[in-house]
Write a protein that holds these residues in place. Structure first.
Motif, PDB file in Angstrom:
ATOM      1  N   GLN A  77       0.849  -1.186   0.000  1.00 37.77           N
ATOM      2  CA  GLN A  77       0.000   0.000   0.000  1.00 37.77           C
ATOM      3  C   GLN A  77       0.877   1.225   0.000  1.00 37.77           C
ATOM      4  O   GLN A  77       1.748   1.379   0.866  1.00 37.77           O
ATOM      5  CB  GLN A  77      -0.927   0.009   1.209  1.00 37.77           C
ATOM      6  CG  GLN A  77      -1.907   1.178   1.206  1.00 37.77           C
ATOM      7  CD  GLN A  77      -2.970   1.032   2.258  1.00 37.77           C
ATOM      8  OE1 GLN A  77      -2.863   0.227   3.188  1.00 37.77           O
ATOM      9  NE2 GLN A  77      -4.033   1.791   2.123  1.00 37.77           N
TER      10      GLN A  77
ATOM     11  N   SER B 107      -7.445 -10.738  -3.467  1.00 34.54           N
ATOM     12  CA  SER B 107      -7.770  -9.392  -3.020  1.00 34.54           C
ATOM     13  C   SER B 107      -7.780  -9.391  -1.501  1.00 34.54           C
ATOM     14  O   SER B 107      -7.597 -10.436  -0.866  1.00 34.54           O
ATOM     15  CB  SER B 107      -9.133  -8.968  -3.559  1.00 34.54           C
ATOM     16  OG  SER B 107     -10.152  -9.746  -2.941  1.00 34.54           O
ATOM     17  N   GLU B 108      -8.007  -8.221  -0.925  1.00 32.73           N
ATOM     18  CA  GLU B 108      -8.068  -8.135   0.534  1.00 32.73           C
ATOM     19  C   GLU B 108      -9.155  -9.045   1.101  1.00 32.73           C
ATOM     20  O   GLU B 108      -9.050  -9.511   2.240  1.00 32.73           O
ATOM     21  CB  GLU B 108      -8.314  -6.688   0.955  1.00 32.73           C
ATOM     22  CG  GLU B 108      -7.132  -5.771   0.698  1.00 32.73           C
ATOM     23  CD  GLU B 108      -7.372  -4.376   1.231  1.00 32.73           C
ATOM     24  OE1 GLU B 108      -7.202  -4.158   2.443  1.00 32.73           O
ATOM     25  OE2 GLU B 108      -7.732  -3.511   0.423  1.00 32.73           O
TER      26      GLU B 108
ATOM     27  N   LYS C  73      -2.086   4.824  -3.573  1.00 33.39           N
ATOM     28  CA  LYS C  73      -2.881   3.681  -4.022  1.00 33.39           C
ATOM     29  C   LYS C  73      -3.411   2.903  -2.832  1.00 33.39           C
ATOM     30  O   LYS C  73      -2.789   2.857  -1.776  1.00 33.39           O
ATOM     31  CB  LYS C  73      -2.012   2.731  -4.860  1.00 33.39           C
ATOM     32  CG  LYS C  73      -1.754   3.175  -6.286  1.00 33.39           C
ATOM     33  CD  LYS C  73      -1.053   2.055  -7.037  1.00 33.39           C
ATOM     34  CE  LYS C  73      -0.871   2.388  -8.493  1.00 33.39           C
ATOM     35  NZ  LYS C  73      -0.208   1.285  -9.241  1.00 33.39           N
ATOM     36  N   SER C  74      -4.542   2.274  -3.015  1.00 33.63           N
ATOM     37  CA  SER C  74      -5.045   1.382  -1.981  1.00 33.63           C
ATOM     38  C   SER C  74      -4.217   0.101  -1.974  1.00 33.63           C
ATOM     39  O   SER C  74      -3.426  -0.153  -2.893  1.00 33.63           O
ATOM     40  CB  SER C  74      -6.522   1.075  -2.219  1.00 33.63           C
ATOM     41  OG  SER C  74      -6.699   0.520  -3.502  1.00 33.63           O
ATOM     42  N   ARG C  75      -4.384  -0.723  -0.962  1.00 35.63           N
ATOM     43  CA  ARG C  75      -3.595  -1.939  -0.839  1.00 35.63           C
ATOM     44  C   ARG C  75      -3.841  -2.848  -2.038  1.00 35.63           C
ATOM     45  O   ARG C  75      -4.998  -3.071  -2.420  1.00 35.63           O
ATOM     46  CB  ARG C  75      -3.926  -2.639   0.474  1.00 35.63           C
ATOM     47  CG  ARG C  75      -2.937  -3.704   0.850  1.00 35.63           C
ATOM     48  CD  ARG C  75      -2.750  -3.870   2.350  1.00 35.63           C
ATOM     49  NE  ARG C  75      -3.945  -3.874   3.146  1.00 35.63           N
ATOM     50  CZ  ARG C  75      -3.942  -3.973   4.472  1.00 35.63           C
ATOM     51  NH1 ARG C  75      -2.794  -4.066   5.129  1.00 35.63           N
ATOM     52  NH2 ARG C  75      -5.065  -3.968   5.143  1.00 35.63           N
ATOM     53  N   GLU C  76      -2.749  -3.373  -2.602  1.00 36.48           N
ATOM     54  CA  GLU C  76      -2.853  -4.171  -3.817  1.00 36.48           C
ATOM     55  C   GLU C  76      -2.004  -5.435  -3.711  1.00 36.48           C
ATOM     56  O   GLU C  76      -0.978  -5.451  -3.015  1.00 36.48           O
ATOM     57  CB  GLU C  76      -2.375  -3.360  -5.028  1.00 36.48           C
ATOM     58  CG  GLU C  76      -0.934  -2.917  -4.963  1.00 36.48           C
ATOM     59  CD  GLU C  76      -0.479  -2.140  -6.194  1.00 36.48           C
ATOM     60  OE1 GLU C  76      -1.277  -1.970  -7.137  1.00 36.48           O
ATOM     61  OE2 GLU C  76       0.678  -1.696  -6.209  1.00 36.48           O
TER      62      GLU C  76
END
Length: 123
Positions: A38, A106-107, A42-45
């Protein structure tokens, strides 16, 4: 489940770093694990996932050919070798235990997170 990352730091562009994740509280050989990151923009990827039960390793397109991930069942560790680093790789890197397998998780697939380790790539 406890996950502890190490190995982050400051590196110059095109340099290398190796991250490690020590896992406990789970049967590591049966655990699907992955790396996420993260950044401030950007959001966590998802970043990378090591080979798991006969499946090949998988990588985000942005790191293919530069990052390599592996796991050591004997040591309960996950590794991420990062080469040819770019400023856009600057982020907090997280080790993750997946409660549900996906080749590109994904998360929503994550059951437990490490605390994260900062990687900063300077131009």
């Amino acid at each position: 489940v406890q996950l502890v990352e190490s190995g982050g730091g400051l590196v110059q562009i095109v340099g290398s770093l190796r991250l490690s994740c020590a896992a406990s509280g789970l049967t590591f050989s049966n655990a699907a694990m992955a790396w996420f990151r993260q950044s401030s923009v950007k959001s966590r990827e998802f970043v990378a996932m090591p080979p798991f039960k006969g499946r090949r390793a998988s990588y985000a397109d942005s790191v293919k050919g530069r990052f390599t991930t592996s796991s050591d069942d004997a040591k309960n560790t996950l590794e991420l070798q990062m080469d040819n680093l770019r400023p856009e790789d600057t982020a907090v890197y997280y080790c993750a235990f997946l409660s549900a397998y996906s080749a590109t998780p994904s998360e929503a697939h994550v059951g437990a997170w490490g605390q994260g380790t900062q990687v900063t790539v300077s131009a």
